[in-house]
Design a protein around this motif. Structure first.
Motif, PDB file in Angstrom:
ATOM      1  N   ASN A 148       0.850  -1.188   0.000  1.00  0.00           N
ATOM      2  CA  ASN A 148       0.000   0.000   0.000  1.00  0.00           C
ATOM      3  C   ASN A 148       0.883   1.234   0.000  1.00  0.00           C
ATOM      4  N   ILE A 149       0.503   2.246  -0.756  1.00  0.00           N
ATOM      5  CA  ILE A 149       1.330   3.450  -0.891  1.00  0.00           C
ATOM      6  C   ILE A 149       1.465   4.192   0.435  1.00  0.00           C
ATOM      7  N   GLU A 150       0.446   4.141   1.287  1.00  0.00           N
ATOM      8  CA  GLU A 150       0.518   4.822   2.577  1.00  0.00           C
ATOM      9  C   GLU A 150       1.577   4.192   3.472  1.00  0.00           C
ATOM     10  N   ALA A 151       1.663   2.876   3.444  1.00  0.00           N
ATOM     11  CA  ALA A 151       2.692   2.193   4.230  1.00  0.00           C
ATOM     12  C   ALA A 151       4.073   2.535   3.699  1.00  0.00           C
ATOM     13  N   LEU A 152       4.214   2.589   2.376  1.00  0.00           N
ATOM     14  CA  LEU A 152       5.502   2.944   1.787  1.00  0.00           C
ATOM     15  C   LEU A 152       5.884   4.379   2.146  1.00  0.00           C
ATOM     16  N   LYS A 153       4.909   5.293   2.157  1.00  0.00           N
ATOM     17  CA  LYS A 153       5.177   6.675   2.559  1.00  0.00           C
ATOM     18  C   LYS A 153       5.658   6.736   4.008  1.00  0.00           C
ATOM     19  N   ALA A 154       5.033   5.944   4.863  1.00  0.00           N
ATOM     20  CA  ALA A 154       5.415   5.935   6.277  1.00  0.00           C
ATOM     21  C   ALA A 154       6.845   5.441   6.454  1.00  0.00           C
ATOM     22  N   VAL A 155       7.184   4.381   5.761  1.00  0.00           N
ATOM     23  CA  VAL A 155       8.545   3.834   5.856  1.00  0.00           C
ATOM     24  C   VAL A 155       9.549   4.802   5.245  1.00  0.00           C
ATOM     25  N   THR A 156       9.153   5.460   4.157  1.00  0.00           N
ATOM     26  CA  THR A 156      10.031   6.451   3.535  1.00  0.00           C
ATOM     27  C   THR A 156      10.312   7.613   4.492  1.00  0.00           C
ATOM     28  N   SER A 157       9.275   8.079   5.184  1.00  0.00           N
ATOM     29  CA  SER A 157       9.446   9.148   6.168  1.00  0.00           C
ATOM     30  C   SER A 157      10.385   8.712   7.280  1.00  0.00           C
ATOM     31  N   TYR A 158      10.203   7.467   7.739  1.00  0.00           N
ATOM     32  CA  TYR A 158      11.071   6.928   8.785  1.00  0.00           C
ATOM     33  C   TYR A 158      12.516   6.877   8.307  1.00  0.00           C
ATOM     34  N   TRP A 159      12.724   6.393   7.074  1.00  0.00           N
ATOM     35  CA  TRP A 159      14.084   6.267   6.544  1.00  0.00           C
ATOM     36  C   TRP A 159      14.718   7.643   6.322  1.00  0.00           C
ATOM     37  N   HIS A 160      13.895   8.605   5.921  1.00  0.00           N
ATOM     38  CA  HIS A 160      14.383   9.980   5.758  1.00  0.00           C
ATOM     39  C   HIS A 160      14.975  10.496   7.073  1.00  0.00           C
ATOM     40  N   GLU A 161      14.318  10.175   8.182  1.00  0.00           N
ATOM     41  CA  GLU A 161      14.815  10.602   9.488  1.00  0.00           C
ATOM     42  C   GLU A 161      16.073   9.856   9.892  1.00  0.00           C
ATOM     43  N   VAL A 162      16.160   8.585   9.532  1.00  0.00           N
ATOM     44  CA  VAL A 162      17.378   7.814   9.813  1.00  0.00           C
ATOM     45  C   VAL A 162      18.570   8.429   9.094  1.00  0.00           C
ATOM     46  N   VAL A 163      18.371   8.743   7.809  1.00  0.00           N
ATOM     47  CA  VAL A 163      19.451   9.355   7.021  1.00  0.00           C
ATOM     48  C   VAL A 163      19.788  10.742   7.571  1.00  0.00           C
ATOM     49  N   GLY A 164      18.753  11.539   7.900  1.00  0.00           N
ATOM     50  CA  GLY A 164      18.976  12.874   8.430  1.00  0.00           C
ATOM     51  C   GLY A 164      19.726  12.854   9.746  1.00  0.00           C
ATOM     52  N   SER A 165      19.380  11.935  10.633  1.00  0.00           N
ATOM     53  CA  SER A 165      20.061  11.825  11.922  1.00  0.00           C
ATOM     54  C   SER A 165      21.512  11.374  11.742  1.00  0.00           C
ATOM     55  N   ALA A 166      21.722  10.474  10.790  1.00  0.00           N
ATOM     56  CA  ALA A 166      23.087  10.017  10.515  1.00  0.00           C
ATOM     57  C   ALA A 166      23.938  11.173   9.996  1.00  0.00           C
ATOM     58  N   TRP A 167      23.354  12.009   9.153  1.00  0.00           N
ATOM     59  CA  TRP A 167      24.074  13.168   8.622  1.00  0.00           C
ATOM     60  C   TRP A 167      24.455  14.132   9.742  1.00  0.00           C
ATOM     61  N   ILE A 168      23.546  14.362  10.666  1.00  0.00           N
ATOM     62  CA  ILE A 168      23.835  15.248  11.798  1.00  0.00           C
ATOM     63  C   ILE A 168      24.972  14.683  12.641  1.00  0.00           C
TER      64      ILE A 168
END
Length: 254
Positions: free
Chosen positions: A223-243
């Protein structure tokens, strides 16, 4: 029959249908180029799995985000309400609220709700955009159209990311009681960046993802909503790693 109809209908949506077709094609090609096809099969399988609400729910750990909900009973006063920017879709033919993406609308609604609960608090809307159209200007126009006095609203249009928002707003937030409004998945990183600038914020999370109540026949279909949720989560993982990397290179960064 009802559930069967729903299952078939869900499987015919673009994400599960295209994923299934790719999976079948890769299986058919497995005899000719095993190495490449195997990589393709693993990739498609992972994409389809993380797109299912059942797996997505396990990844995003939505229950851990509930600690960021705003409790009005514990906060008798708030001086400033900061709404962080999100997605915008500029189109001069549309009114301001129709140019805000769903994420931005969700954040703004929470900010306006708090603005009504704390009528003396300043509402700060943040975020850049494209050309002359900024997230903050669209939010301001929408807030005014929903009854918020223009004199209560301050824009922060120069910020292009959360680090900018924290850095540019910090001087006007220190020593005030600040409610920080952003998406639940984004709150940990946003709070960290504001704290690093000396601003102690009170989380007011919104834009939650939770698939636990979805019926069983939807839990295992991509489902696209589940993929959006996981994408948002992964975006934060990458962002936190960058910080983390930035702070390792330069302890004064961010």
């Amino acid at each position: 029959m009802f559930e069967l109809k729903k299952i078939i209908g869900a499987m015919l949506m673009p994400l599960p249908l295209s994923g299934l077709l790719c999976f079948v094609c890769l299986l058919m090609a497995l005899r000719t180029n095993k190495g490449s096809v195997l990589i393709g099969l693993i990739s498609i399988s992972c994409l389809l799995l993380i797109s299912t609400p059942f797996i997505g729910q396990k990844i995003i750990a939505s229950n851990s985000q509930l600690k960021y909900t705003f409790n009005t009973e514990k906060q008798l006063t708030i001086d400033k309400i900061v709404v962080l920017g999100c997605d915008v879709n500029p189109n001069p033919k549309l009114n301001a609220n129709s140019q805000l993406g769903n994420c931005a609308k969700s954040r703004l609604v929470e900010g306006i709700r708090l603005a009504y609960l704390y009528p003396h608090a300043q509402l700060i809307v943040s975020g850049g955009g494209y050309g002359n159209v900024t997230n903050s200007s669209l939010m301001q126009q929408t807030a005014i159209s929903l009854g918020i006095d223009a004199k209560r609203i301050k824009q922060n249009p120069a910020a292009m990311d959360t680090a900018d928002e924290a850095r540019l707003l910090a001087p006007s937030l220190v020593d005030f009681k600040v409610a920080l409004v952003t998406s639940a998945s984004h709150m940990t990183r946003a709070k960290d960046l504001f704290n690093a600038q000396g601003v102690d914020v009170i989380p007011a999370a919104t834009d939650f993802y939770d698939f636990s109540a979805w019926p069983a026949h939807k839990q295992y279909i991509p489902n696209i909503e589940a993929l959006k949720a996981v994408t948002s989560y992964w975006h934060e993982v990458v962002g936190s790693a960058w910080i983390t990397v930035r702070r390792w290179v330069d302890p004064e960064a961010l």
